[in-house]
Design an enzyme around this catalytic site. Structure first.
Site, PDB file in Angstrom:
ATOM      1  N   ASN A 230      36.743  33.591  50.613  1.00  0.00           N
ATOM      2  CA  ASN A 230      37.352  34.836  50.144  1.00  0.00           C
ATOM      3  C   ASN A 230      36.377  36.005  50.254  1.00  0.00           C
ATOM      4  OD1 ASN A 230      39.978  33.889  49.382  1.00  0.00           O
ATOM      5  ND2 ASN A 230      39.012  32.838  47.659  1.00  0.00           N
ATOM      6  N   HIS A 294      37.756  26.930  45.613  1.00  0.00           N
ATOM      7  CA  HIS A 294      38.545  26.739  44.387  1.00  0.00           C
ATOM      8  C   HIS A 294      37.844  25.738  43.478  1.00  0.00           C
ATOM      9  CE1 HIS A 294      42.509  28.305  46.391  1.00  0.00           C
ATOM     10  NE2 HIS A 294      41.514  29.179  46.401  1.00  0.00           N
ATOM     11  N   TYR A 303      39.369  26.471  54.098  1.00  0.00           N
ATOM     12  CA  TYR A 303      38.601  27.676  53.813  1.00  0.00           C
ATOM     13  C   TYR A 303      37.263  27.698  54.550  1.00  0.00           C
ATOM     14  CZ  TYR A 303      41.814  29.000  50.042  1.00  0.00           C
ATOM     15  OH  TYR A 303      42.920  29.384  49.333  1.00  0.00           O
TER      16      TYR A 303
END
Length: 821
Positions: A230, A294, A303
């Protein structure tokens, strides 16, 4: 993709002079001006790759760089058949994206993207516009430089800014779509349209993106710390937006955000998460190659690949400029590729055990994830010149040529196609088929590679979640970490072509489970109450011991499960299988195999007799000594076993496992499933078989007559086997115990190999990751460690006591060499 945030930890007080404080001091000492053309400082680039003759800080040049990443650039030979095919592919994609596009509508640009509650409709709209803009920007497509297409795109961008995206619009659903997904696609569209966008519209676009994504360190409406993939996504959004605005100060912030200078390095994406002093969330790569997102989900193939691909783009954008990334931890990227991706890729397929909820997306089938990794490494080659570039070249050449299921050159983008052509033409030879055994104690996974097959093992523990099911995705992932064994053979499409919606999710290979169907997403994001998961391996070999204590979610089911990977034979061993009254009415099963059949009539041979091959056949097989399935391999049961078998055509839809991205079209695939039935509420049941992937029926029969492995123990204290050819001992100690000539004082995984000349090699680990030391007593002549070693040995009652320090190893293997005194 939703994630979580963590309050920003306060920077450590007076930490002393470190690399982090030097980076921060350098940033604070000279604030960058707004104009890219007049940078205030230029960090000395460390081995910065050459990116052309553009002047550092030239905004137009940086826009051209990003444009080249999107289109392949102006120097392509469009008469080349491969290039021409790629251009045609882009044109077809543009035509598809334009189908139904109507900026005169009031409810949405496309009739299937009208929701004002599902944010992925916003992102998908922007992605379609970016696809059409790519076709408009690539010479040779039907849309190239077409004024009508440009007008359609401009009116469509205006529609999105007027009705969906930017200041004055209320965000809904998933923050990822607003701050990352939509922003990335809108940025790309702006770069592709270039001057056709116009100054006023460009201002609107960049203001809209900055409204949602103003800071490369933070994201979400409540401004949480961005971590892992992210953070790199957010940095990419801010960086391209800065290039479009000619804002050098923000490029400096992006560079520093990758190292998390503001947070003292706590959430640096470049640093390993298990280094001394790491204080962040733990999301990202650890030094063993594990990648978590996460918090505790293994995610190299999800990811992790997105982090790698976006970082590779950023490094290309910033290289050779005043904002070049010079963090020494950038060298860790090499280990990400070689340790965190290479062992988890099998001939173009990323092991599903590290792909998280992405396995439930139809778009991620067919080796699509490995394509993303390959493209990223192609972009990284110029960033690491010399020997590393040669290793990356050899690796990418191997990945591209050995994947005969998905032709990389026929599916990749133009820029990657051009780079791949250079790699394939390079005199550097391909690396060759990977052969090795790799364990990942940072995420409770293991990978075993032999020349003719590979095996992936998936566990979980108190440290790692079982599976992820958020955003209504991966609804049937219940057993993905309950000892799942993924076998990769020359059937390269096995885990593609609708495997995940059609496989029986309660009977994944290798798992021990209740034959009771949980509710959708039941138990997702759950850790086990057991610490024992992991194993040990002998470096430079394909010898490894792996195991887990299974404590099933939501029931009293318990099992001790081991896999001893001994080159071409894998010993599958289970004991202590118990279940209490809460499981009454559901039998406990251990699945031996659940194979999607490339040939629906693939022969199953049971003790030399070929079983019926028609769909719908099922049988109870008693006293089985060996099995062989054509195209898959053999299974030997040294203690005869009772099995259940079924051939079936399984029909499902992707929507059943993914409400968000699934489709409603039924798909049917043929399967053969084999399992052991332990009955209801078993007390101390077990199993024992040898898996011989890719072995012939004759070899399987020979091993049934003369097993290459001897079982030494399958108690609730220890699992152990001995290889008959050389006496190699492989043992998983659940508690203190003794097997053959080895005694251990508690939980441990151990391999013992007695070498010619009296040398003994031991590999030892603490799979609980809780012990400071492991004590081993090895019977026989006195042994001593090599001079200078920190291993302690002493003589005790006819044995050598070996003290192995395991503190701080986080489950990693220690290898010891002992010689006779």
């Amino acid at each position: 993709m939703t994630t979580h945030g963590t309050p920003r930890p306060a920077p450590p007080a007076a930490p002393g002079t470190t690399r982090r404080t030097l980076l921060a001091a350098g940033t604070a000492a000279a604030a960058l001006p707004l104009a890219l053309g007049t940078p205030a400082r230029a960090a000395a680039p460390a081995a910065a790759p050459a990116q052309g003759a553009e002047a550092a800080g030239d905004a137009a040049a940086l826009r051209d760089r990003w444009h080249t990443l999107l289109t392949g650039g102006p120097g392509l030979d469009r008469t080349d058949p491969g290039i021409a095919a790629a251009v045609a592919r882009i044109g077809r994609a543009g035509t598809t994206a334009a189908t139904g596009l109507d900026p005169g509508r009031t409810d949405g640009l496309w009739p299937d993207l009208t929701s004002t509650t599902l944010s992925n409709h916003v992102t998908t709209s922007f992605k379609r516009l970016a696809t059409l803009a790519t076709a408009w920007a690539v010479e040779g497509t039907p849309q190239y430089a077409d004024p009508a297409v440009a007008d359609l795109l401009l009116r469509s961008v205006d529609w999105m800014l007027d009705h969906r995206y930017g200041p004055g619009h209320t965000r809904f659903d998933n923050d990822w779509d607003w701050e990352i997904g939509s922003a990335l696609a809108l940025n790309d569209t702006a770069v592709l349209l270039g001057d056709a966008l116009g100054a006023a519209r460009l201002d609107r676009v960049t203001a809209a993106v900055r409204h949602y994504t103003p800071d490369p360190n933070l994201w979400r409406a409540d401004r949480q710390i961005a971590t892992g993939a992210n953070r790199v996504w957010i940095c990419t959004v801010v960086a391209v937006n800065a290039v479009l605005r000619d804002a050098g100060d923000d490029l400096g912030r992006v560079r520093d955000a990758l190292s998390d200078v503001e947070g003292g390095g706590a959430d640096s994406v470049l640093a390993f998460t298990d280094t001394a002093g790491a204080a962040g969330t733990g999301e990202g790569f650890s030094s063993d190659g594990s990648f978590l997102q996460h918090y505790k989900h293994p995610y190299n193939g999800g990811y992790g690949k997105e982090l790698l691909t976006n970082l590779s783009r950023l490094l290309r954008l910033l290289a050779g400029t005043p904002w070049t990334v010079t963090d020494p931890d950038l060298d860790n990227v090499v280990r990400w590729v070689e340790d965190g991706f290479d062992p988890l890729i099998v001939r173009g397929d990323v092991m599903a055990s590290v792909c998280g909820r992405e396995i439930a997306r139809p778009s991620k089938q067919g080796h699509a994830s490995a394509q993303t990794v390959t493209e990223a490494v192609l972009r990284l080659i110029p960033a690491f010149p010399g020997a590393t570039a040669d290793r990356f070249t050899a690796l990418v050449k191997q990945w591209i040529t050995e994947d005969t299921y998905r032709d990389f050159l026929a599916v990749t983008d133009l820029a990657s196609l051009a780079a791949a052509r250079q790699v394939l033409a390079s005199p550097v030879p391909a690396r060759g088929r990977l052969v090795g055994h790799r364990q990942y104690p940072g995420m409770d996974k293991a990978a075993h590679h032999r020349p003719s097959f590979a095996l992936g093992l998936s566990a979980y523990s108190t440290r790692i979640y079982n599976y992820e099911s958020i955003q209504n995705e991966n609804l049937h992932g219940w057993r993905l970490s309950d000892g799942m064994v993924l076998l990769y053979t020359d059937d390269l499409g096995h885990y593609s072509e609708d495997y995940w919606p059609t496989v029986d999710p309660n009977r994944l290979p290798g798992t021990t489970a209740l034959a009771r169907r949980p509710a959708d997403a039941a138990g997702q994001r759950t850790t086990s109450t057991a610490d024992w998961a992991g194993g040990t391996a002998l470096p430079g070999t394909t010898l490894g011991a792996y195991g887990m204590e299974l404590r099933a979610h939501g029931s009293s089911l318990r099992a001790l499960k081991s896999w001893f990977c001994l080159d071409d034979v894998v010993v599958c061993l289970g004991s202590g299988i118990t279940a209490g009254p809460d499981t009454a009415g559901a039998v406990v099963e251990t699945t031996v195999e659940n194979r999607k059949l490339r040939d629906p009539a693939a022969a199953l041979t049971v003790d030399g007799v070929v079983a019926p091959a028609q769909a719908g056949w099922s049988a109870a097989l008693d006293g089985v000594r060996w099995l062989h399935l054509d195209g898959t391999g053999g299974y030997v049961f040294p203690r005869t076993a009772g099995l259940r078998a079924v051939r079936e055509e399984r029909t499902a839809t992707w929507r059943e496992i993914n409400l968000k991205y699934g489709t409603d079209t039924p798909v049917t695939r043929p399967y053969l499933t084999l399992w052991q039935d332990h009955g209801e509420t078993p007390g101390g049941a077990g199993y024992y078989w040898l898996q011989a992937p890719a072995a012939s029926a004759e070899k399987t029969r020979q091993w049934a007559d003369a097993p290459p492995v001897r079982l030494l123990a399958d108690t609730e204290a220890v699992h152990a086997v001995e290889r008959c050819a050389d006496g190699l001992l492989a043992a998983n100690f659940w508690t203190a115990g003794t097997v053959r000539d080895l005694t251990c004082d508690g939980p441990a995984s151990v391999l013992v190999r007695r070498d010619p000349g009296g040398t003994v090699t031991l590999a030892v680990s603490d799979p609980t990751q809780l012990r400071d030391r492991v004590l081993l007593d090895l019977d026989g002549p006195r042994l001593r460690a090599a001079r200078g070693s920190d291993v302690r040995t002493q003589r005790v009652a006819g044995a050598t006591r070996i003290t192995v320090d395991t503190a701080g190893l986080r489950g990693a293997t220690r290898t010891l060499t002992l010689t006779r005194s």
